[in-house]
Each structure stands twice: as C-alpha cells, then as structure tokens.
Design an enzyme around this catalytic site. Structure first.
Site, PDB file in Angstrom:
ATOM      1  N   ASP A 274       0.863  -1.177   0.000  1.00 13.26           N
ATOM      2  CA  ASP A 274       0.000   0.000   0.000  1.00 13.26           C
ATOM      3  C   ASP A 274       0.904   1.232   0.000  1.00 13.26           C
ATOM      4  O   ASP A 274       2.100   1.135   0.308  1.00 13.26           O
ATOM      5  CB  ASP A 274      -0.885  -0.041   1.239  1.00 13.26           C
ATOM      6  CG  ASP A 274      -1.770   1.198   1.352  1.00 13.26           C
ATOM      7  OD1 ASP A 274      -2.269   1.649   0.319  1.00 13.26           O
ATOM      8  OD2 ASP A 274      -1.935   1.701   2.475  1.00 13.26           O
ATOM      9  N   ASP A 691      -1.386  -0.918   6.022  1.00 10.77           N
ATOM     10  CA  ASP A 691      -1.646  -0.396   7.366  1.00 10.77           C
ATOM     11  C   ASP A 691      -3.108  -0.164   7.664  1.00 10.77           C
ATOM     12  O   ASP A 691      -3.455   0.146   8.805  1.00 10.77           O
ATOM     13  CB  ASP A 691      -0.892   0.919   7.565  1.00 10.77           C
ATOM     14  CG  ASP A 691      -1.537   2.064   6.790  1.00 10.77           C
ATOM     15  OD1 ASP A 691      -1.893   1.856   5.622  1.00 10.77           O
ATOM     16  OD2 ASP A 691      -1.695   3.154   7.366  1.00 10.77           O
ATOM     17  N   ASP A 695      -6.518  -2.793   3.347  1.00 22.34           N
ATOM     18  CA  ASP A 695      -5.421  -3.684   2.968  1.00 22.34           C
ATOM     19  C   ASP A 695      -5.602  -5.101   3.519  1.00 22.34           C
ATOM     20  O   ASP A 695      -4.778  -5.980   3.242  1.00 22.34           O
ATOM     21  CB  ASP A 695      -4.082  -3.119   3.470  1.00 22.34           C
ATOM     22  CG  ASP A 695      -3.804  -1.722   2.946  1.00 22.34           C
ATOM     23  OD1 ASP A 695      -4.030  -1.500   1.749  1.00 22.34           O
ATOM     24  OD2 ASP A 695      -3.380  -0.869   3.729  1.00 22.34           O
TER      25      ASP A 695
END
Length: 990
Positions: A274, A691, A695
């Site tokens: 990410d 995080d 995700d």
C-alpha cells in the site's frame, strides 16, 4: 454496566463511561442534551479515534423510568458488515430511518458521555463483532509443504524396505522349510507335539512386515514437527527482540503473529505494498489550496506561531495543530463576503469545516485560561482539512446529529445539518446539505477530481475550471493528495424533492445503499466549483533505500494505492520505485475492448525492450547488456474489465516482464485480485504489506501478510502474520532474518531426514544378516533415546542460533537474498544427495565393526553399543562440520549430546534387569572397540569432506564466496561480488 428488560424489549442502560458494550444497540437517548454519544471502537476495528453516534430527536427525551416507551424496530438480518446498518423505527406514528450512526456495536466503549439508553437489536453470536470473529486464515510454510512431499516419499521408501524384508523372509522360509523344526525361532513342534512359535508362511510374512514397520518407523520423522515449532519460537524471539526493528516513534516492537511461516520470509519474490501509511507517514499536512482559479500556495506561506483562537465563556480555545497559512489568503478570509474573492473563500472554507464527520473535543490544558480543541475523525485527510479551515478562521466548535456550530472570524454561527451523504467508493465524494443562518439551503460537496468534474456545471466559468485542473496536475506531480470542492444553492422545490426522496431511501431496509446513492447523485450535480485542496503525506524514513535494497535483492515491488495516477507516480519517483531509465507503460481505459488492445500493444512493446539483453558481436561472442526496465502503470477502472476475465492472463504476461507495477485508484478487493493474479500463476512467494482496513484482503491473500502499526488503526495488524512500525524494517526482516530462518530451517529438515535414515539403514543392514528376524542389536532404550536425548538438542539449537553470514554482509550485498528465491538450502537434489550419503555412512558404521569382530565371540549387545555410539558420534560430528557460527550453547549441546550418550549407554548396561548387562564395560576394555569407533566415524565422513571441498573450491555459490571473504576479513577487496552473483530467474509458472 447493568442490563435489564423493560416492557419486553431487551434494553441496555449505560451509566458508566468506559464500559464495553455486550450487544449491538440502537441509541435512544444520551446524557448529552443534543443526543450525541462518543464511542471508541478500538476493540472492534483497532481505531482509537472517537466516533459519534446519535440518538434520534424523536426519542431523545423519552426516559423509560418516567414514561412507557413503545415502538417497533425493523432491521436487516444479522451480518458481519461493521460499517453498515439498515433499519427503521416506528415511534409515535412516525417512521424514522436508522443507520450506522445510530447503532453502537458490541465491543465499543462509551467515552466522554455519562450514560446512554438504547434497544438491543443483536445479541450473542448474532452481533457483528462475533460474526467477524473468524481470525486470519491459516497459512502453511512453503518449505513445510515441500517437506511433506519428501515425507510421503520416505513413507513409500519405508514400505519398500518392509516389503524387501518380507520378500527376503519368504524366500528364506521356503528355502529352509525342512529345517524349521530344528531352529529356535521357527521350531514347528515342541516335545509335547504342540505348535511352537510358528503359524504358517502367510502369517509369518504378515508378522514380519508389521514388525518391520515398527522397527523402521523412525524413518518417518514425527519429532521433526515438534523440533520445527521449537525452532520457530526461538527464531520469533530473536526477531521480536531485534532493536533494528524497533520503532521509537510509536514505541512498538516487531510482532510475530504467526509462527509457522518464519522461513517463508527468506523466499519472497513479490512485495505488494500500500502507499498511504505504508510508504508514507499518513500524517496529513495541509500544503496548498486553489480557490476560484487562484493558487494560494507560494513561497509566502508561513507557520502561524500562535494560530487562530476563539473566546468561549472567558476562555481561549485553540486548535491542537497549527497549519501553514498564506498571508494573502488569510486576509481574504477575514473579509468574509465583502468582495467577490472573499465570498468564494468564505464558501470554500465553510465547506472544509462542514463537509465531514469530524468530532470536535475540547480538552483542558496546563493553563486554566486556555483550552485545546482536538478534532477526532476516522480519516486523517478530514482532520487536516478541518484544522486548515480553523487556521483561516472557520473553527468547528460543536457537532450534533441535527446541527453544527462554526466560529467564523469570531462570530459563532449555527448551521442545521439537513442531510449527509457519506463517502463511498462508487461516487468517490461526500456531501452535506446545510440550512444556513440566512434561511438558504446549500449543498457542499467534496471528492476526487475524477468524480467531481463530472458533476461540475461547466457552463459557469470554463477558465476557472481549466485553472483548477492545471493546479491539480501541479499538486499531483508533487505527490500531494488532492480534493475538489464544489457547492450550489437549492431552491425550495429542489429541497423538498430531495428531502422526500432522502427520507424514503433512509427508511428502506432492503437496498438502502443503492437508493441513497441515487438520491445523492440527484442532488450532487450542476455544482459551482469552489477550488481544490492539496495535502502532503510525507514518505517514511528510509523508504527509498529500502526499495532500492529490495530491488537489488531480486524482489519485485508492486504498489497498490487508491490515489490518483499523478500522485502515485510522483511518490514512485521520490521513493526510487520509478527511475528515469524506466520505460513507462500506462493503461487507462474505460472498456473491455480498449483494455484488450492496450494489453496487446504493451506486451509487444515490452518484448521489444527485453530483446536488448543480449547483443552478438562480430567475433561470435555475446556481449551482455542489461534489459531496459519497464514500469507498468494501470488504474482501477481498467482492472474492473481485466480481473476475473480472460484478460487476466495477458495482464500477467505483461506484468511479469515489468520491473515495477503501479496500480492507481484500486479498491480493496482489486488489491486482493492483483495478489491472486501472481500467486495463482507462479511458484514464487508473495508478500503484502499495508496499514489500513482496505489492505486486509490483500494481506490475507498473500503468502506472507505484514501489517503496519500506523494512523489508520490496527485492522491490518490484526489480520497479518507479522507486524512492525515502519516499512524500512522490511529490509532487516527479509534480507537478514528471512535469510537466516530459511537457511536454518532448510538445513534442519535435511539433517533430521539424514539422522533418522542413518539409524534405519543401520537396522536394515543388521536385519539382512540375521535371517530377517527383525532382531535388533541396539537396546530398546537406546532406540527410544536416540531422537530424544542423543541427537535432538543440537539440531534445535543450531536451527535457532546458527548464522551463515553476518547482518552487515547480508545488508551490504542484498543479492545474497537470492539463495532463498533459488531454493539453494532445500530442494529435491539435496534431499536425494542426503539419502545417498546416509547409505554410505550407515554402511561404514555397520560393516567396519562387523568385519573387525568377524569370527570373534563378541555378544550382540556389545556390538549394538558400539553401533549406537558410532551413530551418535557420526551424526553430531556431521552437524558440527556444518555449523558456521559457534557459540558456547552450540558447543554445550553437540559435545554434551555425545557425552550424554556414553552416560546413558553405561547406565542402561549397568542395570541387571535389562538385556546386555555389563556389555559396554566388557567391550570398552579392548583397543578394537575404540579403533572401530574411530574408523567408522572417519570412513563415514570422508566422502562428505571430499564433496564439500570440491564444491566449495571449484563451484562455490554466492553465500560461500561471501562467507570466505567475511572469514578472512577482506570484504573490501571483493567489491565486485555483487556483479558476479548468480542471476535471479524470472517467475516459475505453476
């Protein structure tokens, strides 16, 4: 927190702040006169920011203690969506809509609110928290999966050995069938004429086979699974204690949440990351702003030393964070509606202060005359925008379910919140309908540029629109996150139409989300553009260096982000993910056919660029040239048409030829789809790191999932296999601990196969020499202690502590990580070579003492003691030869195991009740015993010494070269080692 039932309705009354709610409860009333309750959902989704829940105004003043409360709540069936709730409530003849803002879920804690009263709608296993309590999916180590195949082979080999013994026993019985009456073990008749110790040939062969399984069962290393778990616990301990992976900013250590895939960290080929909060800090700072076509973000910007403040009840209230401001824009914001520019600035910052779900909390400071206002919200972007509005004099003071209070340049104004359309991934915008103090009704909208420009009224002022688009492009090129803001005034008839449609959609139980989207789209059109904002999300420390190290290590890094393309590309350059030498292939299409054509053209282009890697010269030789690196940039709209279709294979062919893949504007499920695209088509290991809650699906799909303890809560951490504080720690985790874990575990598995096979072959040779009777020379106690005391501890300690290379070397030469990607420490070739080595070593141990004592009167127990001592010494010396980093613990367990074996054999032979009493004391007096012991060990290890010498000196691998350089302290003289290392192969298809 007392629970009670009132009038047949399960009703929970909260009287103490901080208690955890045991059910899902619709809020009816709170201690706050406006009906607001503040809750913390850290137990549910890991987010520590306070969130607001509202009681309906119609039930706000209904107290069960004073009056009878009757009503009916119709809600959807229990489901696991913690962010959605569709229901309606009938009270006093009115139907009221209920949504996520009206329900407090099980596990939430009431904060800053004395009490609340509500109706329990879901309880027990039907609560959303319990329905989500499934945990992360179980993952199995790739090394363990391959090991299971070898164990199946060993099982088949065990059956083969037993079959050979049974067949030989059959042949022996048939050959000596006339002599069985005279043999003690096969005597047919005793003096009384009864059968003795013999049944018939068929049963004898069956018993022989079953006894063979019992004698040779040590070939199946059951204890290996226990040893592996102990080793993994030890490895996890040292990973957790590694100070290089300790994040001081968040005071968080590395977390090992899954113990069964430590070794997979040394074989990663693809990293899916990410961007926001993973590569960047996710600490948003308001940087630039464009209002009505004017960019107010020049070099004149400054940080206000004091910041904006307001007076409330004789006390000064200041924002918790100061924001960079532009002096010219600050002056315009103070003029309010005096000028045309001032009106646009007024509307723009009013939109920033009002169009959000931020909760303002006023907290005390050390100065009794001052208070601090802290904006709590689910999105760091919204927090940054509200702090920016406060810095320019538009301070959000209070929020309830029905209105908000904003201090505008010292004047407190109340705006009625007539409706709120929250952000969703389809619209990619949010809007709020405000009833203003001048009795007008306005709709304020903010969202992504791709969604906002489609609802802007382009007939108003195209010059303003083009200027804003230009500013947005400039902001995105700098890696800033952008939002576009617009508004329009609603007429009375438009408001009535919207209000009736909104009420109807809000009270629907089935299909509410689709109906609300339709209502929102009807009002979010023909907007007047106000401007655009730009927020900076800085890169985390060490991210460029980490990505460069991973690239050198042969790891492909793919970034999957929801940001727009220009922002993602800018971050790609600043993080060294993209370089100026790369050729970029961009795929942005709005149909399946256009995607197909773009993919076909891109594959042709990539093949042309890849042909540069070998150019033949005039002398017939080949001069190697590095291929032109290719970067693929693709957006989420294109992925909609590509994923789950026949175009997936073409995308994979293209992506596998690219050095970097950058996916923009992707949804959470698309992230998981990209990971699955690679995982299902290659044998390479994948790792996903993120995080946030978006995700989680990606983290769970990958072979290894890593969560970052960031600003977006702990949802990613809770779903991950490992967790850490910063992206840069990934280098230490993979290149150092991953390499060590893989090397240790690979060797430990092969060594366990080896030590067990040596013992089995020794027993097999003895069976061949004893008429296939399955008699064992080694005592039952020694056979049992072989895998418990004699050889177990050394392999576990070496599996935890041994290091083939130092941390410094592994970090200096990331190419050494390729050993795990090429499976150099554990593969089928090493397995079969190990089995061949066991044949030789077992033969040396068995036949040297047998020939030395041939024709002597030595008893079977004495010979068995010699064999068990020789086996233990040999396998421990075999391990000692391969140990690279000696510690006092390693010395203690290896030499201690040999000493313990001598002690155990001596104790066993000293017990009169056991077979072989005093055998070791008699045989150890002779020189032949010690010579046989020495000769067996030396002859058994000679081939291994020779092969190891030839391999290391004539065909060394990268790790051995680096080890030699490290050993002699001349790493500085082998600077070209990174050029000479083995090439890392492309993806292997499944």
């Amino acid at each position: 927190m007392p629970m009670r039932t009132i009038d047949g309705i399960g009703q929970t009354e909260l009287r103490i702040t901080g208690e955890t709610l045991p059910c899902d409860m619709v809020l009816l009333s709170t201690s706050d006169p406006t009906g607001v309750a503040y809750v913390q959902t850290v137990n549910l989704d890991g987010e520590s920011n306070l969130k607001t829940r509202y009681a309906k105004q119609e039930t706000l003043f209904k107290m069960p203690e004073k009056e009878k409360v009757t009503g009916l709540i119709k809600c959807e069936k229990p489901n696991r969506n913690i962010y959605g709730f569709h229901a309606n409530m009938e009270v006093d003849g009115k139907r009221l809509s209920l949504g996520p803002s009206n329900i407090i879920l099980r596990g939430c804690e009431l904060k800053n609110t004395e009490w609340g009263i509500g109706v329990a709608v879901y309880a027990g296993r039907e609560t959303k928290a319990m329905l989500n309590n499934s945990g992360a999916p179980s993952k199995r180590s790739r090394l363990e999966t391959h090991m299971n195949i070898e164990i199946i082979i060993l099982s088949l080999f065990l059956i083969t050995l037993c079959t050979i013994v049974s067949a030989c026993a059959l042949a022996w019985l048939l050959r000596h069938k006339n002599e069985l009456n005279y043999l003690p073990y096969y005597r047919k008749k005793d003096s009384a004429g009864e059968d003795y110790n013999y049944y018939n040939v068929g049963l004898e062969i069956l018993f022989t086979f079953l006894m063979s399984v019992i004698v040779f069962q040590i070939m199946i290393p059951i204890s290996l699974y226990i040893s592996m778990e102990l080793v993994r616990v030890g490895q996890a301990y040292f990973m957790i204690r590694d100070t290089k992976m300790y994040d001081e900013a968040s005071n968080s250590r590395f977390q090992c949440r899954s113990l069964n895939i430590n070794e997979d960290l040394g074989q990663i080929k693809y990293v899916f990351s990410d961007k926001t909060g993973t590569l960047t800090e996710n600490k948003m700072e308001f940087q630039r702003v464009s209002i009505w076509g004017v960019d107010y973000s020049g070099a004149k910007s400054q940080i206000e030393p004091v910041g904006y403040s307001v007076q409330v009840e004789g006390k000064v209230i200041k924002p918790k964070m100061n924001v960079k401001t532009d002096p010219e824009l600050l002056q315009l914001s103070e003029r309010r509606n005096d000028t045309k520019e001032g009106r646009h600035v007024y509307d723009f910052f009013l939109a920033l202060a009002a169009c959000n779900t931020i909760v303002p909390l006023v907290t005390d400071t050390s100065d009794p005359t001052e208070k601090m206002i802290d904006y709590q919200g689910e999105s760091p972007d919204e927090q940054a925008l509200v702090y920016a509005a406060a810095a320019y004099g538009f301070m959000l003071i209070e929020r309830t379910s029905g209105y908000i209070v904003i201090d505008i340049q010292g004047e407190r104004q109340r705006f009625n919140v007539l409706g709120l359309h929250e952000f969703d991934s389809d619209r990619k915008r949010m809007s709020v309908i405000l009833g203003c103090p001048d009795k007008s009704v306005k709709v304020f909208v903010k969202g992504a540029d791709t969604s906002m420009f489609g609802v802007i009224d382009k007939s108003l002022n195209m010059n303003i629109l083009r200027a804003t688009e230009s500013h947005l492009h400039d902001y995105s090129s700098l890696g800033l996150r952008t939002l576009v803001v617009g508004m329009r005034q609603l007429s009375a008839s438009e408001f009535e139409r919207w209000h009736s449609s909104f009420e109807e959609a809000s009270t629907a139980v089935i299909g509410r989300a689709a109906l609300l989207r339709k209502v929102a789209s009807a009002v979010e059109n023909n907007l007047c553009i106000l401007g655009a904002s730009a927020i900076e999300d800085k890169l985390q420390q060490g991210v460029p260096e980490a990505i460069e190290s991973l690239r050198i290590a042969g790891v492909k890094v793919w970034v999957l982000t929801g940001d727009k393309q220009e922002t993602a590309i800018s971050i790609g350059y600043s993080s060294k993910l993209l370089t100026s030498k790369m050729t970029q292939i961009v795929i942005n299409n709005n149909s399946k056919e256009s995607c197909r054509k773009s993919l076909e053209d891109a594959i042709v282009m990539s093949k042309k660029l890849m042909t540069v890697n070998g150019v033949t010269d005039n002398t017939g030789g080949s001069s190697e040239a590095s291929p032109t690196p290719v970067a693929l940039i693709i957006d989420g709209t294109s992925l909609v048409y590509i994923l789950d279709s026949e175009l997936e294979e073409q995308l994979f062919q293209l992506a596998s030829k690219c050095s970097v893949v950058l996916c923009c504007r992707v949804a959470p499920l698309q992230k998981a789809g990209i990971v699955a695209l690679v995982k299902n088509r290659t044998a390479d290991m994948t790792l996903a790191i993120g995080d946030g809650a978006n995700d989680v699906s990606m983290i769970q799909m990958a072979d290894v999932g890593i969560g970052i303890s960031g600003q977006e809560g702990r949802q990613a951490v809770m779903a991950s296999d490992f967790a850490m504080g910063q992206f840069r720690f990934l280098v230490h985790l993979l290149l150092v601990h991953g390499h060590w874990n893989y090397q240790r575990m690979g060797y430990m598995i092969l060594y366990n196969f080896y030590r067990n096979a040596v013992m089995v072959f020794l027993l097999f040779w003895f069976v061949l020499c004893t008429a296939f009777t399955l008699t064992t020379a080694i005592s039952e106690w020694s056979s049992m202690l072989y895998s418990i005391i004699y050889t177990s501890l050394p392999t576990i300690v070496v599996g935890i502590l041994d290091k083939d290379l130092s941390r410094r070397t592994l970090l200096k030469y990331p190419q050494l990580y390729g050993a795990g990607q090429r499976h150099e420490c554990y593969n089928a070739k090493l397995f079969w070579l190990t089995m061949v080595d066991t044949l030789w070593q077992s033969a040396a141990i068995f036949f040297i003492p047998l020939l030395a004592y041939w024709g002597s009167s030595i008893d079977i127990s004495s010979l068995g003691d010699l064999w068990i001592l020789a086996v233990v010494i040999l396998v421990n010396l075999h391990l000692a030869i391969d140990v690279i980093r000696w510690t006092w613990t390693t010395h203690a367990v290896i030499w201690g195991s040999i000493i313990a074996t001598f002690i155990c054999v001596t104790v066993i032979d000293a017990l009169p009740s056991l077979i072989g009493y005093w055998a070791i004391f008699d045989v150890a007096k002779t020189a032949t015993f010690w010579l046989c012991l020495l000769a067996s060990v030396i002859v058994g290890l000679i081939p291994r010494f020779v092969v190891k010498y030839l391999y290391q000196y004539y065909s060394p691998c990268d790790v051995q070269i680096a080890r030699e350089a490290e050993k002699f302290g001349n790493l500085r003289e082998v600077g070209d080692v990174q050029i000479e290392m083995s090439a890392i192969l492309g993806p292997q298809r499944r």
